[in-house]
Design an enzyme around this catalytic site. Structure first.
Site, PDB file in Angstrom:
ATOM      1  N   GLU A   1       0.839  -1.210   0.000  1.00 46.34           N
ATOM      2  CA  GLU A   1       0.000   0.000   0.000  1.00 46.34           C
ATOM      3  C   GLU A   1       0.869   1.252   0.000  1.00 46.34           C
ATOM      4  OE1 GLU A   1      -3.076  -0.234  -1.193  1.00 46.34           O
ATOM      5  OE2 GLU A   1      -3.509  -1.619   0.433  1.00 46.34           O
ATOM      6  N   HIS A   2       0.469   2.200  -0.853  1.00 47.31           N
ATOM      7  CA  HIS A   2       1.203   3.462  -1.022  1.00 47.31           C
ATOM      8  C   HIS A   2       2.626   3.207  -1.530  1.00 47.31           C
ATOM      9  CE1 HIS A   2      -1.892   6.179   0.518  1.00 47.31           C
ATOM     10  NE2 HIS A   2      -2.210   5.177   1.331  1.00 47.31           N
TER      11      HIS A   2
ATOM     12  N   ASP B   1       2.839   2.140  -4.986  1.00 44.59           N
ATOM     13  CA  ASP B   1       2.808   2.230  -6.464  1.00 44.59           C
ATOM     14  C   ASP B   1       3.393   3.548  -6.965  1.00 44.59           C
ATOM     15  OD1 ASP B   1       0.503   3.726  -5.702  1.00 44.59           O
ATOM     16  OD2 ASP B   1      -0.784   2.833  -7.249  1.00 44.59           O
TER      17      ASP B   1
ATOM     18  N   LEU C   1     -12.268   0.177  -3.028  1.00 44.11           N
ATOM     19  CA  LEU C   1     -12.239  -0.996  -3.908  1.00 44.11           C
ATOM     20  C   LEU C   1     -12.180  -0.584  -5.381  1.00 44.11           C
ATOM     21  CD1 LEU C   1     -14.786  -3.345  -2.059  1.00 44.11           C
ATOM     22  CD2 LEU C   1     -12.297  -3.299  -1.870  1.00 44.11           C
TER      23      LEU C   1
ATOM     24  N   SER D   1     -13.805   3.780  -9.232  1.00 42.85           N
ATOM     25  CA  SER D   1     -13.490   4.717 -10.320  1.00 42.85           C
ATOM     26  C   SER D   1     -12.620   4.059 -11.376  1.00 42.85           C
ATOM     27  CB  SER D   1     -12.873   6.013  -9.796  1.00 42.85           C
ATOM     28  OG  SER D   1     -11.969   5.757  -8.780  1.00 42.85           O
TER      29      SER D   1
ATOM     30  N   GLU E   1      -7.760   9.891 -14.857  1.00 39.67           N
ATOM     31  CA  GLU E   1      -8.013  10.230 -13.450  1.00 39.67           C
ATOM     32  C   GLU E   1      -7.072  11.351 -12.989  1.00 39.67           C
ATOM     33  OE1 GLU E   1      -9.443   7.215 -11.174  1.00 39.67           O
ATOM     34  OE2 GLU E   1      -9.154   8.239  -9.274  1.00 39.67           O
TER      35      GLU E   1
ATOM     36  N   ASP F   1      -4.589   0.529  -9.443  1.00 43.29           N
ATOM     37  CA  ASP F   1      -6.009   0.187  -9.557  1.00 43.29           C
ATOM     38  C   ASP F   1      -6.407  -0.096 -11.009  1.00 43.29           C
ATOM     39  OD1 ASP F   1      -5.727   0.981  -6.959  1.00 43.29           O
ATOM     40  OD2 ASP F   1      -6.846   2.844  -7.173  1.00 43.29           O
TER      41      ASP F   1
ATOM     42  N   TYR G   1      -3.597  12.115   0.899  1.00 42.20           N
ATOM     43  CA  TYR G   1      -2.903  11.291  -0.109  1.00 42.20           C
ATOM     44  C   TYR G   1      -1.824  12.136  -0.798  1.00 42.20           C
ATOM     45  CZ  TYR G   1      -2.491   7.965  -4.035  1.00 42.20           C
ATOM     46  OH  TYR G   1      -2.030   7.067  -4.973  1.00 42.20           O
TER      47      TYR G   1
HETATM   48  C1  GLA Z   1      -5.364   4.455  -4.092  1.00 41.29           C
HETATM   49  C2  GLA Z   1      -4.650   4.845  -5.356  1.00 41.29           C
HETATM   50  C3  GLA Z   1      -3.609   3.786  -5.746  1.00 41.29           C
HETATM   51  C4  GLA Z   1      -2.680   3.495  -4.562  1.00 41.29           C
HETATM   52  C5  GLA Z   1      -3.481   3.224  -3.298  1.00 41.29           C
HETATM   53  C6  GLA Z   1      -2.614   3.087  -2.077  1.00 41.29           C
HETATM   54  O1  GLA Z   1      -6.112   3.285  -4.296  1.00 41.29           O
HETATM   55  O2  GLA Z   1      -5.570   4.979  -6.411  1.00 41.29           O
HETATM   56  O3  GLA Z   1      -2.881   4.212  -6.876  1.00 41.29           O
HETATM   57  O4  GLA Z   1      -1.762   4.533  -4.387  1.00 41.29           O
HETATM   58  O5  GLA Z   1      -4.423   4.252  -3.040  1.00 41.29           O
HETATM   59  O6  GLA Z   1      -1.838   1.940  -2.168  1.00 41.29           O
END
Ligand code: GLA
Length: 392
Positions: free
Chosen positions: A38-39, A41, A129, A132, A166, A178, A227
């Site tokens: 998580e966080h 990418d 989830l 978008s 996006e 995503d 974020y």
């Molecule tokens: C959101 C973002 C992803 C990623 C996650 C955290 O889902 O759209 O690109 O950064 O948060 O892992």
């Protein structure tokens, strides 16, 4: 929950009712749940998501002109626009994603035709989830098919186009995870995605592991600004580390040992943000080994450690997410649980022994509302396929 066939039947009927003709194609983009990573990418790192068996689908019929006319079943809302006149509309909610994808595809030089469409989805909105991404990917699949351009882009290029929609049209600064998994997910598989090279490896989800998703239903109002702040702090960390480690382009290039050695260069908060990302990348690679050797105890431990790191170092958990994770872990047969997605609300994921899904769900319904004062939702899902185009 309606089956996939029932949903397709319903959307075809709605199309015929609204447009007095039959649709010819069905474009499907799934949501996703991230097992770990998580966080990472947007730090050129590693992620390990699966596509879930919840999606956004568009029944469509190409039009001879350049107009797109779409109806959303869940919003009970019509929207019509011309491909010659694409601009962000503050009052349009979901249609900015549709227009944004059309805008990017045309920026890429693809000649698009319009379509009539009915959109319907069962990915919970604003819940972590990736509803978008599911809408963007379904839209890209629909537009390319309506324009006879399904071969114009490969899967990674479609994911990049959806991410650009996006980032540049909707104005959300997300990474690639995503959209990537929504396009390229595979039945029964997690994808280890290298967010720098944009290559992936398949990692089968062992049959001894089931996925339970708990939706906190807690508001994610902080998510956008926090974020972006986290992204800035990671960039600040990289800039400071580059003064002593010139080969570093992103936190992906930094090891835990290097971070410890140069800790003194970083403000305390920035150090903790970096420690999360660096350790999370290491956990993803360990998680892949654990899944491949069917060591679910280790996988669960890594998921728990990921949650602690997200809560303490990255500070993107919340009281609701912590309560959800606690409730999940309290049930027998739960290997581990963590928040999934950006955080601040939304969903948590638990890895559980098959047959224990209901016990975990029962523990959530018993414990979470008392702790958080919110009624949750629980989804039991397997790893499903990525985007699909079906001829009707
Ligand atoms: C959101 C973002 C992803 C990623 C996650 C955290 O889902 O759209 O690109 O950064 O948060 O892992």
């Amino acid at each position: 929950m309606k089956s996939s066939e029932q949903r397709t039947q319903m959307i075809i009927e709605e199309f015929s009712r609204h447009f007095k003709q039959s649709p010819t194609l069905l474009a499907v983009g799934p949501g996703r749940v991230n097992l770990i990573g998580e966080h990472t990418d947007y730090n050129d790192g590693f992620v390990l998501p699966v596509a879930i068996k919840r999606d956004i689908r568009i029944a469509l019929r190409p039009r001879p002109d350049r107009r797109v006319k779409v109806y959303s079943l869940e919003y009970d809302d019509w929207y019509e626009f011309s491909l010659d006149n694409l601009a962000y509309n503050q009052d349009a909610l979901w249609t900015n994603y549709v227009m944004g994808v059309a805008w990017v595809l045309q920026e890429l030089g693809i000649k698009l035709a319009g379509f009539d469409g009915v959109i319907s989805g069962n990915v919970p909105r604003a819940s972590g989830l990736s509803s978008s991404a599911a809408l963007e990917v379904a839209t890209a699949t629909a537009l390319l098919a309506a324009s006879d351009q399904s071969d114009a882009l490969d899967g990674v290029q479609i994911a990049l186009a959806a991410q650009r929609a996006e980032n540049q049209f909707v104005g959300v600064n997300c990474g690639i995870m995503d959209q990537y998994i929504s396009v390229l997910g595979q039945e029964g598989q997690a994808l280890l995605i290298d967010c720098r090279s944009l290559e992936y490896q398949l990692v089968p989800v062992p049959k001894e592991a089931a996925l339970v998703i708990g939706n906190t239903k807690a508001s994610r109002s902080l998510a956008g600004s926090a974020y972006n702040e986290r992204r800035r702090q990671c960039e600040e960390g990289v800039a400071l580390l580059q003064t002593v480690l010139p080969g570093v382009r992103a936190l992906r290039d930094v090891s835990s040992d290097q971070l410890e050695e140069h800790k003194g260069l970083l403000p305390e908060v920035v150090y903790r943000r970096c420690r999360h990302v660096v350790s999370e990348n290491e956990r993803v690679l360990q998680a892949v080994e654990a899944l491949r050797s069917n060591d679910l105890t280790t996988m669960g431990r890594l998921m728990n450690a990921s949650h602690s790191s997200l809560a303490e170092d990255y500070e993107v958990s919340s009281a609701a997410l912590d309560a959800m994770v606690e409730a999940m872990r309290s049930a027998g047969g739960c290997y581990g649980a963590r928040l999934t997605g950006a955080g601040f609300g939304g969903c948590a994921i638990a890895l559980v022994q098959p047959g224990r899904e209901q016990a975990v769900a029962d523990a959530i319904f018993e414990k979470y509302p008392k702790a958080a004062n919110i009624w949750p939702e629980v989804y039991i899902s397997q790893a499903g396929p990525g985007a699909q185009l079906i001829k009707l």
